[in-house]
Structure formats: C-alpha cells, structure tokens
Design a protein around this motif. Structure first.
Motif, PDB file in Angstrom:
ATOM      1  N   UNK A  33     -12.196   5.179  16.624  1.00  0.00           N
ATOM      2  CA  UNK A  33     -12.285   4.679  17.993  1.00  0.00           C
ATOM      3  C   UNK A  33     -13.599   5.139  18.615  1.00  0.00           C
ATOM      4  N   UNK A  34     -14.183   4.332  19.504  1.00  0.00           N
ATOM      5  CA  UNK A  34     -15.446   4.727  20.145  1.00  0.00           C
ATOM      6  C   UNK A  34     -15.312   5.978  21.001  1.00  0.00           C
ATOM      7  N   UNK A  35     -14.110   6.260  21.462  1.00  0.00           N
ATOM      8  CA  UNK A  35     -13.876   7.474  22.235  1.00  0.00           C
ATOM      9  C   UNK A  35     -12.427   7.918  22.045  1.00  0.00           C
ATOM     10  N   UNK A  36     -12.164   9.184  22.342  1.00  0.00           N
ATOM     11  CA  UNK A  36     -10.828   9.725  22.152  1.00  0.00           C
ATOM     12  C   UNK A  36      -9.832   9.043  23.087  1.00  0.00           C
ATOM     13  N   UNK A  37      -8.561   9.085  22.702  1.00  0.00           N
ATOM     14  CA  UNK A  37      -7.522   8.571  23.581  1.00  0.00           C
ATOM     15  C   UNK A  37      -7.400   9.464  24.811  1.00  0.00           C
ATOM     16  N   UNK A  38      -6.922   8.915  25.917  1.00  0.00           N
ATOM     17  CA  UNK A  38      -6.807   9.707  27.154  1.00  0.00           C
ATOM     18  C   UNK A  38      -5.940  10.944  26.981  1.00  0.00           C
ATOM     19  N   UNK A  39      -6.260  11.957  27.719  1.00  0.00           N
ATOM     20  CA  UNK A  39      -5.517  13.214  27.682  1.00  0.00           C
ATOM     21  C   UNK A  39      -4.380  13.174  28.692  1.00  0.00           C
ATOM     22  N   UNK A  40      -3.626  12.087  28.644  1.00  0.00           N
ATOM     23  CA  UNK A  40      -2.473  11.891  29.530  1.00  0.00           C
ATOM     24  C   UNK A  40      -1.357  11.258  28.708  1.00  0.00           C
ATOM     25  N   UNK A  41      -0.146  11.318  29.199  1.00  0.00           N
ATOM     26  CA  UNK A  41       0.986  10.721  28.494  1.00  0.00           C
ATOM     27  C   UNK A  41       1.200   9.297  28.978  1.00  0.00           C
ATOM     28  N   UNK A  42       1.213   8.313  28.063  1.00  0.00           N
ATOM     29  CA  UNK A  42       1.486   6.933  28.474  1.00  0.00           C
ATOM     30  C   UNK A  42       2.966   6.745  28.753  1.00  0.00           C
ATOM     31  N   UNK A  43       3.299   5.651  29.408  1.00  0.00           N
ATOM     32  CA  UNK A  43       4.716   5.345  29.638  1.00  0.00           C
ATOM     33  C   UNK A  43       5.409   4.941  28.342  1.00  0.00           C
ATOM     34  N   UNK A  44       4.643   4.343  27.439  1.00  0.00           N
ATOM     35  CA  UNK A  44       5.247   3.862  26.205  1.00  0.00           C
ATOM     36  C   UNK A  44       4.172   3.750  25.119  1.00  0.00           C
ATOM     37  N   UNK A  45       4.539   4.116  23.898  1.00  0.00           N
ATOM     38  CA  UNK A  45       3.696   3.905  22.722  1.00  0.00           C
ATOM     39  C   UNK A  45       4.433   2.937  21.802  1.00  0.00           C
ATOM     40  N   UNK A  46       3.727   1.909  21.355  1.00  0.00           N
ATOM     41  CA  UNK A  46       4.308   0.933  20.438  1.00  0.00           C
ATOM     42  C   UNK A  46       3.532   1.014  19.132  1.00  0.00           C
ATOM     43  N   UNK A  47       4.206   1.357  18.048  1.00  0.00           N
ATOM     44  CA  UNK A  47       3.562   1.536  16.745  1.00  0.00           C
ATOM     45  C   UNK A  47       3.928   0.378  15.820  1.00  0.00           C
ATOM     46  N   UNK A  48       2.905  -0.319  15.322  1.00  0.00           N
ATOM     47  CA  UNK A  48       3.139  -1.516  14.526  1.00  0.00           C
ATOM     48  C   UNK A  48       3.049  -1.292  13.022  1.00  0.00           C
ATOM     49  N   UNK A  49       2.608  -0.111  12.581  1.00  0.00           N
ATOM     50  CA  UNK A  49       2.558   0.146  11.139  1.00  0.00           C
ATOM     51  C   UNK A  49       2.460   1.635  10.876  1.00  0.00           C
ATOM     52  N   UNK A  50       2.855   2.016   9.663  1.00  0.00           N
ATOM     53  CA  UNK A  50       2.756   3.426   9.292  1.00  0.00           C
ATOM     54  C   UNK A  50       1.309   3.867   9.148  1.00  0.00           C
ATOM     55  N   UNK A  55       0.840  -1.179   0.000  1.00  0.00           N
ATOM     56  CA  UNK A  55       0.000   0.000   0.000  1.00  0.00           C
ATOM     57  C   UNK A  55       0.887   1.245   0.000  1.00  0.00           C
ATOM     58  N   UNK A  56       0.259   2.396  -0.236  1.00  0.00           N
ATOM     59  CA  UNK A  56       0.999   3.655  -0.195  1.00  0.00           C
ATOM     60  C   UNK A  56       1.181   4.123   1.253  1.00  0.00           C
ATOM     61  N   UNK A  57       2.262   4.841   1.535  1.00  0.00           N
ATOM     62  CA  UNK A  57       3.254   5.380   0.598  1.00  0.00           C
ATOM     63  C   UNK A  57       4.443   4.457   0.324  1.00  0.00           C
ATOM     64  N   UNK A  58       4.453   3.271   0.941  1.00  0.00           N
ATOM     65  CA  UNK A  58       5.602   2.367   0.760  1.00  0.00           C
ATOM     66  C   UNK A  58       5.801   1.984  -0.698  1.00  0.00           C
ATOM     67  N   UNK A  59       4.682   1.762  -1.415  1.00  0.00           N
ATOM     68  CA  UNK A  59       4.789   1.323  -2.807  1.00  0.00           C
ATOM     69  C   UNK A  59       5.548   2.337  -3.654  1.00  0.00           C
ATOM     70  N   UNK A  60       5.207   3.610  -3.527  1.00  0.00           N
ATOM     71  CA  UNK A  60       5.865   4.641  -4.334  1.00  0.00           C
ATOM     72  C   UNK A  60       7.329   4.813  -3.960  1.00  0.00           C
TER      73      UNK A  60
END
Length: 235
Positions: A39-56, A8-13
């Motif tokens: 999402x059914x509701x917004x993400x919390x208005x606080x900073x998490x200890x860690x965010x793990x991102x699995x895809x662009x 998928x884009x943008x990886x393909x280009x």
C-alpha cells in the motif's frame, strides 16, 4: 487417476490432505500466482466499524503488514472458513463467516444489511477479481478498498500421460487459466470432471463448454467425501 488441485497455498495442501486420507492421488499445481502489493501508506491507526475480508491472501497480507493494536475489537466478516482462519487465530478481531461462503452470502449478512452511510468499512481484497461486494457497498457507507495482492497467470507443465479424475478450481480466474490450457494439456472438456466452489463458477464453466461439473462449497471431510463419491459414480 489423479485429482488436479489448481488452488494456491495453503488451500491446495489442505484439500490434498483430505483426498489423501480418502485414498485418492492428488497433484497440487496452481494456475495462479499470488504477488503481494504494498500500500502507498499504512492503514489508519483507528478502528473501523467493519472489516470485510474477501480472501485468505488478503488476510495474510493484512496481518503480516498492516494490523495495528488500534484495530483490536473490530468486527470482521470473512467470505468463508479459509479466509476466517487467520483472523480467528490472530485473535484480535471479532470474526463472523458468511454462509454460504460466497459474495452473495456475505452481502446477505445482517451486519452488511444494517450498514449506515456514516460507518467506515475496510474491504481487504486482491487487485481485479469479482467486484460485486465493492459495487454493492459503494454509496452505502464510507468504503475503503485495500488491494493487498495481485493474481498473475501460471500454466504448469504437466506430464501428458496424466489421467485426471477431476480438476479442482477455486475462482473464475483459475478456471480461465485451466480452460486456456486444455489443448496443451490434452484435457477433454466434455468428459473431465470440474469441481468448482460455487454454482456461479460452475455455470461459467458450462458456458465455456465444460459439461461435467460439481460444486463443493466447503473444505471439510464430509463435503469432500460426497463430491468424490459423485465423481467415482460418473458425475
């Protein structure tokens, strides 16, 4: 002969541009469609200890719809350079990249290994897909998974006279879609080179009957040149 890029884009280009710079012909026809999820509701208005991102795609959805000033300064672990790119450009998070760029590399990172039960971790992902990271983190921390998109299948209509030098797949889902279309597209699993982003996916392809495969974990000129040289030399 043509390189078929099924990403998928943008990886393909990005990959097509690298191949074009090397004098190769490339066809960008994804076999996966990305459908955003709300999402059914917004993400919390606080900073998490860690965010793990699995895809662009998950990163793009997070930055477009859910990122908040309160999240600034959080540590974000990205599964690879393409996933990290949007976070780095945004500039509000501290970003580290898994090496190797896969689930196993991510789970081996020191920030994951050192997690404590009281720490909050947000997992930015798509619906379905491989759940190794979620399974590994469950019970080790306060894990919240946010599914920000859904993959759906897409089999393009390609001209039957196209001769494929190689087919580039980016995931098991993409590989499954290509494999499901081999008869309609008149593709020979025994002879056609399949380029996968990891040994895991290459091994999965072997189990489906693909006998000519290569692994290209990075999207840079050097890695792409090496793979193309291997393809040109017959695998």
């Amino acid at each position: 002969m043509t390189h078929w890029i099924t990403y998928t884009e943008p990886s393909a280009s990005r990959l097509a541009a690298l191949l074009a710079a090397m004098g190769h012909e490339a066809l960008c026809e994804p076999v996966t469609q990305i459908d955003p999820l709300r999402l059914p509701e917004a993400m919390p208005d606080v900073r998490p200890d860690l965010i793990v991102a699995l895809s662009q795609h998950a990163v793009s959805a997070y930055l477009a719809n859910y990122s908040k000033p309160a999240h600034a300064g959080a540590l974000a672990l990205a599964i690879g350079p393409a996933t990290a790119a949007g976070l780095v450009e945004h500039g509000s998070l501290r970003v580290r990249i898994a090496d190797p760029a896969n689930s196993e590399g991510l789970l081996a990172m020191s920030d994951i290994v050192a997690l404590q039960r009281q720490q909050t971790v947000w997992l930015l992902s798509g619906e379905g897909g491989r759940d190794l990271v979620e399974r590994s983190l469950s019970g080790r921390c306060k894990l919240i998974r946010y599914n920000l998109y859904r993959r759906s299948s897409r089999l393009p209509e390609l001209a039957p006279q196209i001769a494929f030098k190689a087919i580039w797949v980016g995931s098991v889902h993409g590989l499954q879609q290509v494999d499901a279309g081999v008869e309609a597209l008149k593709i020979d699993r025994q002879r056609t080179m399949l380029v996968a982003p990891s040994e895991r996916i290459a091994n999965y392809a072997h189990g489906l009957g693909w006998r000519n495969s290569a692994v290209c974990e990075a999207f840079d000129l050097q890695a792409t040149e090496q793979i193309c040289a291997r393809i040109d030399n017959g695998g």
